[in-house]
Design a protein around this motif. Sequence first.
Motif, PDB file in Angstrom:
ATOM      1  N   CYS A 251      89.432  84.193  -2.219  1.00 35.10           N
ATOM      2  CA  CYS A 251      90.765  85.233  -2.422  1.00 35.10           C
ATOM      3  C   CYS A 251      91.497  85.238  -1.113  1.00 35.10           C
ATOM      4  CB  CYS A 251      90.419  86.646  -3.042  1.00 35.10           C
ATOM      5  SG  CYS A 251      91.747  87.959  -2.983  1.00 35.10           S
ATOM      6  N   VAL A 252      92.631  85.262  -1.034  1.00 33.28           N
ATOM      7  CA  VAL A 252      93.446  85.290   0.026  1.00 33.28           C
ATOM      8  C   VAL A 252      94.155  86.526   0.060  1.00 33.28           C
ATOM      9  CG1 VAL A 252      95.264  83.998   1.666  1.00 33.28           C
ATOM     10  CG2 VAL A 252      93.580  82.668   0.361  1.00 33.28           C
ATOM     11  N   LEU A 253      93.827  87.326   1.248  1.00 29.78           N
ATOM     12  CA  LEU A 253      94.683  88.654   1.328  1.00 29.78           C
ATOM     13  C   LEU A 253      96.078  88.373   1.861  1.00 29.78           C
ATOM     14  CD1 LEU A 253      91.618  91.034   2.499  1.00 29.78           C
ATOM     15  CD2 LEU A 253      92.407  90.729  -0.010  1.00 29.78           C
ATOM     16  N   SER A 254      97.122  89.255   1.457  1.00 29.41           N
ATOM     17  CA  SER A 254      98.163  89.313   2.255  1.00 29.41           C
ATOM     18  C   SER A 254      98.819  90.689   2.064  1.00 29.41           C
ATOM     19  CB  SER A 254      99.346  88.530   1.352  1.00 29.41           C
ATOM     20  OG  SER A 254     100.571  88.466   1.936  1.00 29.41           O
ATOM     21  N   GLY A 255      99.122  91.087   3.436  1.00 29.51           N
ATOM     22  CA  GLY A 255      99.751  92.440   3.642  1.00 29.51           C
ATOM     23  C   GLY A 255     101.141  92.680   3.044  1.00 29.51           C
TER      24      GLY A 255
ATOM     25  N   ASN B  79      96.560  82.209 -10.604  1.00 30.98           N
ATOM     26  CA  ASN B  79      95.338  81.436 -10.498  1.00 30.98           C
ATOM     27  C   ASN B  79      93.997  82.472 -10.484  1.00 30.98           C
ATOM     28  OD1 ASN B  79      96.594  79.199 -11.672  1.00 30.98           O
ATOM     29  ND2 ASN B  79      96.917  78.363  -9.481  1.00 30.98           N
ATOM     30  N   TYR B  80      93.050  82.394 -10.931  1.00 33.98           N
ATOM     31  CA  TYR B  80      91.932  83.052 -10.483  1.00 33.98           C
ATOM     32  C   TYR B  80      90.693  82.084  -9.894  1.00 33.98           C
ATOM     33  CZ  TYR B  80      94.799  86.457 -12.828  1.00 33.98           C
ATOM     34  OH  TYR B  80      95.735  87.298 -13.263  1.00 33.98           O
TER      35      TYR B  80
ATOM     36  N   ILE C  86      88.677  86.868 -10.120  1.00 33.33           N
ATOM     37  CA  ILE C  86      89.552  87.618  -9.032  1.00 33.33           C
ATOM     38  C   ILE C  86      90.870  86.503  -8.814  1.00 33.33           C
ATOM     39  CG2 ILE C  86      89.372  87.994  -6.621  1.00 33.33           C
ATOM     40  CD1 ILE C  86      87.529  89.411  -8.304  1.00 33.33           C
ATOM     41  N   SER C  87      91.895  87.261  -8.767  1.00 36.28           N
ATOM     42  CA  SER C  87      93.269  86.478  -8.381  1.00 36.28           C
ATOM     43  C   SER C  87      92.958  85.978  -7.092  1.00 36.28           C
ATOM     44  CB  SER C  87      94.378  87.654  -8.542  1.00 36.28           C
ATOM     45  OG  SER C  87      93.992  88.810  -7.664  1.00 36.28           O
ATOM     46  N   GLN C  88      93.505  84.823  -6.878  1.00 37.07           N
ATOM     47  CA  GLN C  88      93.145  84.202  -5.578  1.00 37.07           C
ATOM     48  C   GLN C  88      94.251  84.724  -4.405  1.00 37.07           C
ATOM     49  OE1 GLN C  88      93.853  79.899  -6.438  1.00 37.07           O
ATOM     50  NE2 GLN C  88      95.748  79.782  -6.338  1.00 37.07           N
TER      51      GLN C  88
END
Length: 391
Positions: free
Chosen positions: A244-248, A2-3, A12-14
């Motif tokens: 957008c949610v960042l994941s390492g 989803n964007y 932007i990819s969520q």
Amino acid sequence: MNYRDDRNGRKISQLGYGCMRFTRKGNGIDYEKANKEVMYAYEKGVNYFDTAYIYPGSEECLGRILDENKIREKVYIATKLPQYMMRSEKAIDKTFNEELTRLRTNYIDYYLMHMFTDYAEWENLKSLGIEEWIANKKASGEIRNIGFSYHGDTDMFLKILNAYDWDFCQIQYNYLDEHSQAGRKGLQAAAEKGIPVVIMEPLRGGKLVNLPEAAMKKLKESSKKYTAAELGLKWLWNQPEVTCVLSGMNSIEMVDENIRIASEAVAGDFTEEDFALVDDVKAIFKAKEKVGCTACRYCMPCPKGVDIPGNFYYYNLTSMEGKTSARFAFAQNMGLRKEPGFASQCIECGKCELHCPQHLPIRDKLKEADKALRPLPYKIGIDIARKIMIK
């Protein structure tokens, strides 16, 4: 995948890829492993990749991956200016150009002022000519969007947010940090101004994945059988203000799981049962608190500048996450403010206790907090860092 839209309608990819935690091998990054993971994420629809000047080897690794796979033009790069290291416009330009070289590109899609904690840091950049510098870089196309990442309290966040026409911002936010740092109030303030918000530390560096046993039991008993990561991420994506949610991510399994969750999650999808489950998990964490502070801020302002809710927040973290993690977060987020608000500034006037709805023994608890958060080695370390980083 989803964007969600940025300020200019870009999709932007969520789920964003945080590149700080690439797997290390010897003295550097395991390029082959990182390449497989990044490309797998890209093929599954992730198009936002976040790195920074100070992440060792990260910019070079990401730049090489995008270049060798010929996908630079198909993704968005976010990287950061270490504003706390800047002493002149020449230094700003030198650092930016070094980042372009590392990333093997001639433009940055999303450029952030890294790790603001205090409005004084923005004022310092302004004195170095940052506003004109940004205007020139945007005019030349070398920077497409300008923003900032933030660690500090809500009031200071709002001041920085309103100080410039930002294209986006990045904050630490998750269901445990809902009312700390920028918090929900900051998230909503940005959204009201039409400023996209990127989320870092959505799972508190793994703390919201490795939940207490009692919390894991609650998840297993829920009708949807959420995984711990799923609950934390879907809580964020339920909010339309989150862009957008960042994941390492540093394994194919992690990438796969996060993409599955991101592909299912939509804003407004949480049910009453889901919210109740989050509240139950939070209650389990809060049972370990040292101080029953609700961060209502009726005790503020302190006549001597003590950040009472801030001290209690990090003091509570010592039992919820461990002393080392809490002390580091305290040093980074409160210790580096121009006006830090240490508990040691308290003169025990008692004004705060007169206004506390919880009737907390604030003066005594501040002494406990200071002792727990700033033992001698940390006092020395914070003092040294302040001399280096605060102008």
